[in-house]
Structure formats: C-alpha cells, structure tokens
Scaffold this motif. Sequence first.
Motif, short mmCIF file in Angstrom:
data_model
loop_
_atom_site.label_atom_id
_atom_site.label_comp_id
_atom_site.label_asym_id
_atom_site.label_seq_id
_atom_site.Cartn_x
_atom_site.Cartn_y
_atom_site.Cartn_z
N ILE A 287 24.34 27.70 21.71
CA ILE A 287 24.82 27.47 20.34
C ILE A 287 24.76 25.98 20.06
O ILE A 287 25.28 25.18 20.86
N ASP B 263 23.64 19.34 27.36
CA ASP B 263 24.16 20.68 27.14
C ASP B 263 25.48 20.85 27.88
O ASP B 263 25.76 20.19 28.89
N LYS C 46 26.99 22.30 15.03
CA LYS C 46 27.17 23.30 13.97
C LYS C 46 28.40 23.00 13.11
O LYS C 46 28.41 23.28 11.90
N LEU D 62 32.60 28.08 16.67
CA LEU D 62 31.21 27.91 17.10
C LEU D 62 30.51 29.27 17.26
O LEU D 62 29.33 29.42 16.92
N VAL D 63 31.24 30.24 17.80
CA VAL D 63 30.63 31.55 18.06
C VAL D 63 30.46 32.36 16.78
O VAL D 63 29.60 33.23 16.67
N ALA E 19 21.74 35.58 20.38
CA ALA E 19 21.52 34.13 20.30
C ALA E 19 22.47 33.34 21.20
O ALA E 19 22.22 32.18 21.49
N ILE E 20 23.57 33.97 21.63
CA ILE E 20 24.54 33.24 22.46
C ILE E 20 23.90 32.85 23.79
O ILE E 20 24.15 31.76 24.31
N ILE F 256 27.18 33.98 14.70
CA ILE F 256 26.05 33.86 15.65
C ILE F 256 25.75 35.26 16.19
O ILE F 256 26.66 35.99 16.60
N ASP F 257 24.48 35.61 16.19
CA ASP F 257 24.09 36.92 16.72
C ASP F 257 24.38 36.99 18.22
O ASP F 257 24.34 35.97 18.93
N ASP F 258 24.66 38.21 18.69
CA ASP F 258 24.99 38.38 20.11
C ASP F 258 23.85 37.94 21.00
O ASP F 258 24.06 37.37 22.08
N ARG G 276 23.54 21.82 23.31
CA ARG G 276 23.87 23.21 23.02
C ARG G 276 24.98 23.68 23.96
O ARG G 276 25.14 23.16 25.06
#
Length: 596
Positions: free
Chosen positions: A202, A154, A206, A189-190, A197-198, A193-195, A215
């Motif tokens: 991530i 990560d 992706k 990448l962001v 889920a950050i 993406i739901d807030d 991640r």
Amino acid sequence: MPLPKIPTKPATLLLAEDYPKADRSKPAAVQAAKPKLSAVAEIAAEPVAKAPAKTTRAKAPAKQAALVAPPPAPLVSSPLVMETPVAKPASRGKEKQPLDLEAPHPAKHKAVEMTVKSSTSRNADQTGKTKMFVLDTNVLMHDPSSLFRFEEHDVYLPMMTLEELDDHKKGMSEVARNARQVSRTLDALVGSIDDGAIENGIPLAKLGNKDAKGRLFFQTRLQSGPTLPEGLPVGKADNQILGVVRNLEAEQPGRAIVLVSKDINMRIKARALGLPAEDYFNDHVLEDSDLLYSGIVQLPDDFWNKNGKDMESWQENKNGVSSTFYRVTGPTMLTLLVNQFVYLEPKNGEAPFYGQVKQLNGKTAVIQTLRDFSHNKNNVWGVTARNREQNFALNLLMNPECDFVTLLGQAGTGKTLLALAAGLAQVLETKLYNEIIVTRVTVPVGEDIGFLPGTEEEKMGPWMGAFDDNLEVLNKSDSDGGEWGRAATQDLIRSRIKIKSLNFMRGRTFVNKFLIIDEAQNLTPKQIKTLVTRAGPGTKILCLGNIAQIDTPYLTEGSSGLTYVVDRFKGWSHSGHVTLARGERSRLADHASEVL
C-alpha cells in the motif's frame, strides 16, 4: 619523553604517574615535543590578535557594561558552555577522539546510544537500493507516526506486531493511546484497497505524507522455508518476528531486510542469529548529546578589533532597568543565534563583558548588556547568582518578553531554586503572573510505592519534595518578621502555588500563569508538545531537567522531549536556553557528581 621505571621484582605493577601519556595516532617524538592539552585549552591556545590599547571601540563595552563578575567555572568542567556546534568547524569530530583519553571520570560511564546502522543498511545506502524495514511493536507504540519516517524505503508489519498492538490498545496510558492511533492510521491506509492489492503493498503517501515514498506490506501468509534455530520458544512474540525476518531474507535474496526495534535484547538476539537489526533513531534530535545547543558562547579575545569597525552603541531604559546596546558587524555574527548569551573575560584584569544577542541581520547583530544578578541589590526573592550561567538564567527568567525558558544542568546547579525564586518574585512582588503551576513526570527511580491517597495535589505531594526543600530555603531568607511572619508568608506562598498532574493537562489553557515543568527529560516529544501548547496569553513556561538522568523506558538523551524543545526553540526571539555547568549545592554534592 622519559621511559617508565624498570620493575624491581617480577609482576610489579607500575604507578599510573610512571606511564607516559602518548597519543597513539602520533609518533612519540611529536608527543614529547608537544604537551597534551584539554579540549578547551586547545581552542584557547589558537593564536589570537590582541586588541591594541588605543582602540576606544574595543574598550567601550567593558567600561559601560562593567559587571561584578562571579568566579568563572573551571574551563574543563563543561565544554558545552565554552563552545557551540554552530561555531565549530566541521572537523571537530576528528580532533575529539584523542582527547577522550583525558576525559573526566563521569564521561567514561556515559551510556552509549546505539545509533549505528547495520552493515546491511550501509551496503544498501552505498548501492542506492531501497530497504525493507520490519517494525517491532514497541517502535509503533513509541512513535505512532513511525510508519511515515522511512523515506523511500518499504515498511513490513508482521502479524504478531498487529496482535501485540491489539493487546495494548486498552487503557488510558500513553502507550495505549499510541496503539489506538496506529490502529486508526492502519485502518485509513487499508481502506478502499482491494484485497488482492494488499499483498503488492500500500503506498504510504496515500494519506498525504509526501516524504513517505515507500510501500506498506503486511504478513499475508504463514511462514514457509527456513525457521529459527531449535531451542527458541515458538510461542514467544519476539521469536516469531525474528522468524519473519529470516523468512523474508530467504524469499527476497539480495534485498536489504532490516529489523527495527527499541528493545535492546531483541536487537541482540537478532544479531546473534545473523539478522540485521537497528534501533529506531529517526526521532533522535542529536546523535551526540555533546552537540546540544548550550545557549552560551565565548567570544574570541580579538572580537572587538575584528567586528567593531563601525560599531554603534546606545542606552535604553525598559521596566526601570537601563541597558546598553551595541550594533556590531562582522563575520562572527553568522555563527550566533537570537537570545544566545555571549561573554568575554579578558585575562589582563579588565572588566568582563556579558551580553545577549537581541537581533540578527546577516553579519550585523544587536547585543544587549545584561543585568547583574550576582549583586545583592538585584537579588530575586533573596537569591543572587553565584556563577556566570546562573546570571544568564536569571536574565531569562526575569525577562517578561521571554515566554519559554529551558534550563539544563546536573544535580545541584540551582535550576529549581532559580525558577521558584523568579516565579515568586513575579507573582507576589511585580504581579506579572497570578499563579505558579508546578508539574513533573511521575517516574520513580526505584520500586513504585503504589497508589497514593488524597486529592490530585496530595497525590503529587511526594513527587514534589524538591520544591518543598527549595521553598524552605526561600522562606528562611525572610527573618525580619519573626516566626509568625515566616508562617504567614509561607501560607501566602502556598496559596499561590498549585501542583498539577500531567494526566489531566490535555485540553486545558493557562492564562497569566508561571508554569514550571520539572524533570522534563523524562517526557517524550509528543508529551512536551501537549504541555507547551497549553500556554495562553501572558503565560511563561519553564522546562527544567538533566538529560543524563532519564528514567523513562525507550527514551535516550537524543530522543528526549527536553532535547527536542531545546533544539526546536533555539533562535526564537521569545525563548531562551542556558546549560548550567557548575554545581552550587555543596562541596560534597559537587565531588559526588564528578567521581560517582
């Protein structure tokens, strides 16, 4: 082994020659019985079967390819020329340690690269646990793709890292471009993406980077828990990043948290605080620059006996030059590469054999004899090869089938002179190319003198002093036309040489050009890719440099762009590499290179 002399007075120091030279890893009795050999001497001392005098196959190459051999370089001066990493067994590293005691003087002052993992990383590797790497800003600005270089582990980005990226995104420098590229990557990448889920991370795969299985985590809240020791300025960005690492260790006990930074002082501060820190060495092509491909290999004395059983030979005439080819089959061929130079210099007075591997098919290789550029009749713009490696280099430079050439060597080995002579001969005599383009990285050795006046070529003039010096040497060789003739020749040469800046290379295409990139060791792998991909049809590119003289910050011998292209292009049929080992500038320069 005799004991040293007993001092006659208290505190008298013994002379260096009075001390016995012993290997600590072996008993004294063994050392007394066996004298210490250098690295090359130990290799040469291995028992080899001597070729019988009757065998005609072993003598055929020496007769047909009898070249006037230049004086060979001293064996111990360049171990790179005498061996290649692919030809050595895996146990070479164990033999090397005791031999370092007898290393030449410059080797003792070689910069040590920090490519050793921290104990936290090593323990995680042994247990198979994934790690979390906290990235410093300079890692992202050095390699914009570093986010995807940590495999299954990560990646964690502190908020201060994002702040520093924002501060460096303005401008036209390479650092600013890298910062903007990292920002675009993070935005991709962001995105979508739901807030919530950050905070859970991530997936780095992706965007299609399948090797990145970890991640990406951002610092989503302020620090809580233990802080740094008192006395460290809280406002300093480095200290805040160190505080994030310590906070992560407290939040995730048992997880390997490692700081990755290109800043040496940052790593030292982290280690002093008990935090694991490492250099970013994913972009290092080699961990040890001594293992860099040299382009040259010495054949064993019994090479023709072991590999010449069903040897075939023939002659071909290309471009007015007659060459002899040998098709040889044997186990030695598995260790060779295409366009690698091979040589055999018998000690019994026979003519040496110099060749180049042209084709490889399993255990079968086609070896071509070389043109002897040490003879005056084969001079290139009045320049002849003074040693074996220069002869190899000129064979690459004058070969129209070789589109990419890299020359490594210390100061005074003749890299620039050979490149300019070959360029002038092929631009003005054979007209194979229509122009010589010269460029280099503008990294000053001392204090920067500021902005330079004039056009692009005039601004680059002070950086091209080495080329001006070599042009004077090449012009002096033409003394038949007198002073007016030399002046006319100099004007003609100047009209065919263009000096360009690296800043304006992006988007250009060079057709039928002879491109010389000087001081290429100061280029990053990304910059050198930008330059090499400028080549159009009929263009030849030369990269010259000395990886022991790197002036660019955050670049090392292992991560230099020159090391990168040497390693990536080896074995390609239209490229070649030679490491020049022997200085030919002057006896003063040679001695200074050894002792300073």
